[in-house]
Write a protein that holds these residues in place. Structure first.
Motif, PDB file in Angstrom:
ATOM      1  N   TYR A 118       0.823  -1.580  -0.130  1.00 45.70           N
ATOM      2  CA  TYR A 118      -0.304  -0.453  -0.352  1.00 45.70           C
ATOM      3  C   TYR A 118       1.196   1.381   0.300  1.00 45.70           C
ATOM      4  O   TYR A 118       0.320   2.539   0.271  1.00 45.70           O
ATOM      5  CB  TYR A 118      -0.800   0.367   0.956  1.00 45.70           C
ATOM      6  CG  TYR A 118      -2.154  -0.748   1.130  1.00 45.70           C
ATOM      7  CD1 TYR A 118      -3.198  -0.045   0.533  1.00 45.70           C
ATOM      8  CD2 TYR A 118      -2.139  -2.132   1.265  1.00 45.70           C
ATOM      9  CE1 TYR A 118      -4.214  -0.890   0.289  1.00 45.70           C
ATOM     10  CE2 TYR A 118      -3.297  -3.155   1.211  1.00 45.70           C
ATOM     11  CZ  TYR A 118      -4.513  -1.852   0.552  1.00 45.70           C
ATOM     12  OH  TYR A 118      -5.498  -3.409   0.598  1.00 45.70           O
ATOM     13  N   GLY A 153      -5.897  -2.055   5.909  1.00 46.60           N
ATOM     14  CA  GLY A 153      -6.693  -2.210   4.826  1.00 46.60           C
ATOM     15  C   GLY A 153      -7.722  -1.891   4.894  1.00 46.60           C
ATOM     16  O   GLY A 153      -8.476  -1.517   3.819  1.00 46.60           O
ATOM     17  N   VAL A 155     -11.606  -1.250   5.076  1.00 42.69           N
ATOM     18  CA  VAL A 155     -12.565  -0.471   4.767  1.00 42.69           C
ATOM     19  C   VAL A 155     -13.004   0.529   6.159  1.00 42.69           C
ATOM     20  O   VAL A 155     -14.226  -0.705   5.982  1.00 42.69           O
ATOM     21  CB  VAL A 155     -13.279  -0.268   3.607  1.00 42.69           C
ATOM     22  CG1 VAL A 155     -14.346   1.017   3.377  1.00 42.69           C
ATOM     23  CG2 VAL A 155     -12.460  -0.193   2.447  1.00 42.69           C
ATOM     24  N   THR A 183      -2.386  11.339   8.032  1.00 39.64           N
ATOM     25  CA  THR A 183      -2.985  10.178   6.478  1.00 39.64           C
ATOM     26  C   THR A 183      -2.388  11.089   5.416  1.00 39.64           C
ATOM     27  O   THR A 183      -2.115  12.676   5.688  1.00 39.64           O
ATOM     28  CB  THR A 183      -4.283  10.680   6.714  1.00 39.64           C
ATOM     29  OG1 THR A 183      -4.549  10.768   4.711  1.00 39.64           O
ATOM     30  CG2 THR A 183      -4.602  11.821   6.779  1.00 39.64           C
ATOM     31  N   ASP A 185      -2.631  11.743   2.288  1.00 33.12           N
ATOM     32  CA  ASP A 185      -3.834  11.395   1.313  1.00 33.12           C
ATOM     33  C   ASP A 185      -4.411  12.296   1.729  1.00 33.12           C
ATOM     34  O   ASP A 185      -5.035  12.664   2.674  1.00 33.12           O
ATOM     35  CB  ASP A 185      -4.877  10.530   1.155  1.00 33.12           C
ATOM     36  CG  ASP A 185      -3.353   8.699   0.848  1.00 33.12           C
ATOM     37  OD1 ASP A 185      -2.578   9.458  -0.277  1.00 33.12           O
ATOM     38  OD2 ASP A 185      -3.974   7.690   1.389  1.00 33.12           O
ATOM     39  N   TYR A 228     -10.288   6.492  -1.542  1.00 33.34           N
ATOM     40  CA  TYR A 228     -10.030   6.128  -0.891  1.00 33.34           C
ATOM     41  C   TYR A 228      -8.548   7.154  -0.440  1.00 33.34           C
ATOM     42  O   TYR A 228      -7.731   6.370  -1.311  1.00 33.34           O
ATOM     43  CB  TYR A 228     -10.199   4.632  -0.994  1.00 33.34           C
ATOM     44  CG  TYR A 228     -10.891   3.465  -0.725  1.00 33.34           C
ATOM     45  CD1 TYR A 228     -12.299   3.232   0.461  1.00 33.34           C
ATOM     46  CD2 TYR A 228     -11.300   3.448  -2.140  1.00 33.34           C
ATOM     47  CE1 TYR A 228     -12.860   2.968  -0.534  1.00 33.34           C
ATOM     48  CE2 TYR A 228     -12.679   2.421  -2.475  1.00 33.34           C
ATOM     49  CZ  TYR A 228     -13.582   2.474  -1.369  1.00 33.34           C
ATOM     50  OH  TYR A 228     -14.526   1.315  -0.919  1.00 33.34           O
ATOM     51  N   CYS A 229      -9.055   6.759   0.590  1.00 41.84           N
ATOM     52  CA  CYS A 229      -7.972   8.052   1.709  1.00 41.84           C
ATOM     53  C   CYS A 229      -7.133   6.701   2.663  1.00 41.84           C
ATOM     54  O   CYS A 229      -8.097   6.220   3.161  1.00 41.84           O
ATOM     55  CB  CYS A 229      -7.905   9.239   2.373  1.00 41.84           C
ATOM     56  SG  CYS A 229      -8.383   9.625   1.170  1.00 41.84           S
ATOM     57  N   ARG A 230      -5.295   6.543   3.020  1.00 43.70           N
ATOM     58  CA  ARG A 230      -5.332   5.692   3.834  1.00 43.70           C
ATOM     59  C   ARG A 230      -5.069   6.107   5.442  1.00 43.70           C
ATOM     60  O   ARG A 230      -4.025   7.569   5.071  1.00 43.70           O
ATOM     61  CB  ARG A 230      -4.160   5.214   3.264  1.00 43.70           C
ATOM     62  CG  ARG A 230      -4.065   4.106   2.291  1.00 43.70           C
ATOM     63  CD  ARG A 230      -2.800   4.530   1.826  1.00 43.70           C
ATOM     64  NE  ARG A 230      -2.020   5.469   0.764  1.00 43.70           N
ATOM     65  CZ  ARG A 230      -0.642   5.442   0.627  1.00 43.70           C
ATOM     66  NH1 ARG A 230      -0.247   5.067   0.545  1.00 43.70           N
ATOM     67  NH2 ARG A 230      -0.886   7.206   0.447  1.00 43.70           N
ATOM     68  N   GLN A 283      -8.565   2.089   5.462  1.00 46.02           N
ATOM     69  CA  GLN A 283      -9.272   3.373   4.531  1.00 46.02           C
ATOM     70  C   GLN A 283     -10.329   3.574   4.511  1.00 46.02           C
ATOM     71  O   GLN A 283     -11.161   3.646   4.881  1.00 46.02           O
ATOM     72  CB  GLN A 283      -8.197   2.601   2.980  1.00 46.02           C
ATOM     73  CG  GLN A 283      -7.979   1.798   2.736  1.00 46.02           C
ATOM     74  CD  GLN A 283      -7.251   1.492   1.242  1.00 46.02           C
ATOM     75  OE1 GLN A 283      -7.386   1.945   0.524  1.00 46.02           O
ATOM     76  NE2 GLN A 283      -7.790  -0.136   0.905  1.00 46.02           N
ATOM     77  N   SER A 284     -10.751   4.826   4.477  1.00 43.67           N
ATOM     78  CA  SER A 284     -12.281   5.309   3.773  1.00 43.67           C
ATOM     79  C   SER A 284     -12.554   6.475   2.636  1.00 43.67           C
ATOM     80  O   SER A 284     -11.072   6.702   2.554  1.00 43.67           O
ATOM     81  CB  SER A 284     -11.407   6.059   6.012  1.00 43.67           C
ATOM     82  OG  SER A 284     -12.943   6.525   5.447  1.00 43.67           O
ATOM     83  N   ASP A 285     -13.365   6.072   2.744  1.00 41.57           N
ATOM     84  CA  ASP A 285     -14.011   7.344   1.391  1.00 41.57           C
ATOM     85  C   ASP A 285     -15.656   8.027   2.193  1.00 41.57           C
ATOM     86  O   ASP A 285     -15.390   8.229   2.959  1.00 41.57           O
ATOM     87  CB  ASP A 285     -14.488   6.757  -0.348  1.00 41.57           C
ATOM     88  CG  ASP A 285     -15.717   5.459   0.576  1.00 41.57           C
ATOM     89  OD1 ASP A 285     -15.891   5.328   1.512  1.00 41.57           O
ATOM     90  OD2 ASP A 285     -16.066   4.549  -0.254  1.00 41.57           O
TER      91      ASP A 285
END
Length: 398
Positions: A118, A153, A155, A183, A185, A228-230, A283-285
């Motif tokens: 990742y 990783g 979600v 993060t 990202d 998605y952001c880590r 991860q999240s969106d």
């Protein structure tokens, strides 16, 4: 007088038949040209004297199997009754015990491989890496006594991670730790910086509530449209108590620029006093709950990212366009704002200001169409309206 020379093929092939003649090879022949792997290796080449991996963590302990465990393994392997139960899918396994054994044996190696896949180490530490020898157990509490765990990783929605998580790890008495959540990202002001979502330093043992919270917890704030952001948790083991008051932020810290962070700069400054030992990330969106959080908590507009398509090319308008639906053809030359206004007024006629829109029928195409004769273009518009298709759906976007 001109003379036309005929080829031999002109005498054998009937007139009007398509003939494909030999083609010329472009570029170098396959035996001399570079392969795709050679080209990628040339593009991604780095000087080994400048770019090499450095282990900044603790060394992995060698896995040793005692004789008692080995004898038990051989005994189970040669047990015909156990093999029969396993083959018939009647064997029960304690997954909690399996996970505990995995954390004590192969967990650091597997977690390190997943983090490398990742790009965690590359985005946080550049050419450095570490083995997460201390397993992290992170849980987010939900409603109805439910919870969601952070693995490697998986979600987790922003609404599920809105509150502080429960963090647990095994620590010796008298040890001091630092926990960071960051993060790489989705930084809205600087592409080179991260966002620090949580910073707790000088934690005595595994008693996180007794640590010094320098930056309060901030839920994931994934902008609309970037995917998605880590969100990464890194656990550092300190050699002694460290004065990190320079990173102290006023709580609650709702100014995103104050949360700008760079893990590599932080580690370079305190690399002699702390060592990374634990790692976990999820991860999240984007979800709908972030709209209210951006507007009412952060007091900013929702950041939206979309493709910037060029304006379509339109030919000069014709007087009598043949085989083109007149309503769609004429809409191309109208002001888009005027079209959206018509759709909005049409929608407001049926939407109650307090009760909301009318419930949609379960089978919208099961109702009969008007019996009077209507043109085909109007029937097609009614068909799209019933199915909820067309430009009217653009009004539901944020």
């Amino acid at each position: 007088m001109s003379v036309k020379l005929l080829r031999f093929t002109d005498l054998l092939i009937p007139r009007g038949q398509h003939v494909r003649y030999g083609h010329r090879l472009r570029g170098r022949p396959p035996t001399l040209a570079r392969s795709l792997k050679q080209r990628l290796d040339e593009l991604n080449w780095k000087d080994p004297t400048l770019h090499f991996r450095v282990n900044i963590g603790y060394a992995l302990k060698r896995r040793s199997v005692d004789r008692a465990t080995l004898k038990e393994y051989v005994k189970h392997r040669n047990d015909p009754e156990l093999e029969k139960v396993s083959r018939t899918r009647q064997l029960t396994v304690d997954l909690q015990k399996v996970r505990e054994d995995w954390q004590q044996t192969d967990s650091p190696v597997h977690t390190q491989r997943i983090a490398e896949y990742y790009g965690i180490y590359n985005d946080l530490y550049g050419d450095a890496y570490f083995a997460p020898v201390v397993p992290l157990e992170i849980k987010y509490s939900l409603k109805d006594e439910k919870m969601v765990k952070v693995y490697n990783g998986n979600v987790i929605k922003s609404d599920e991670a809105s509150g502080k998580p429960d963090v647990h790890y095994n620590a010796e008495d008298g040890s001091v730790w630092t926990l960071l959540m960051t993060t790489p990202d989705g930084n809205l002001t600087s592409a080179d910086n991260e966002y620090c979502h949580w910073f707790v330093a000088n934690i005595p043992g595994n008693r996180l509530q007794e640590g010094e919270e320098l930056v309060d917890y901030l839920r994931p704030i994934v902008p609309y449209g970037i995917g998605y952001c880590r969100y990464i948790f890194v656990l550092y083991k300190q050699e002694r108590h460290i004065d990190l008051s320079e990173y102290k932020r006023t709580s609650p810290c709702l100014t995103l620029q104050e949360r700008n962070w760079k893990t590599l700069d932080f580690y370079r400054k305190y690399q002699d006093q702390l060592t990374p030992a634990g790692l976990a990330f999820f991860q999240s969106d984007w979800d709908s709950s972030l709209k209210d959080f951006y507007h009412n908590t952060l007091k900013v507009r929702v950041p939206m990212f979309r493709y910037d398509f060029p304006a379509p090319f339109l030919n000069k308008q014709e007087w009598f366009p043949l085989k083109k639906p007149f309503n769609i053809y004429l809409d191309k030359y109208r002001d888009p704002k005027q079209i959206m206004k018509e759709f909005l007024l049409r929608k407001l006629k049926k939407v109650h200001p307090f009760n909301g829109p009318e419930p949609k029928p379960k089978f919208p195409l099961a109702y009969s169409m008007p019996r009077e004769r209507i043109p085909s273009w109007l029937a097609f518009e009614m068909f799209k309206k019933r199915k909820g298709q067309g430009r009217v759906n653009d009004l539901d976007e944020y």
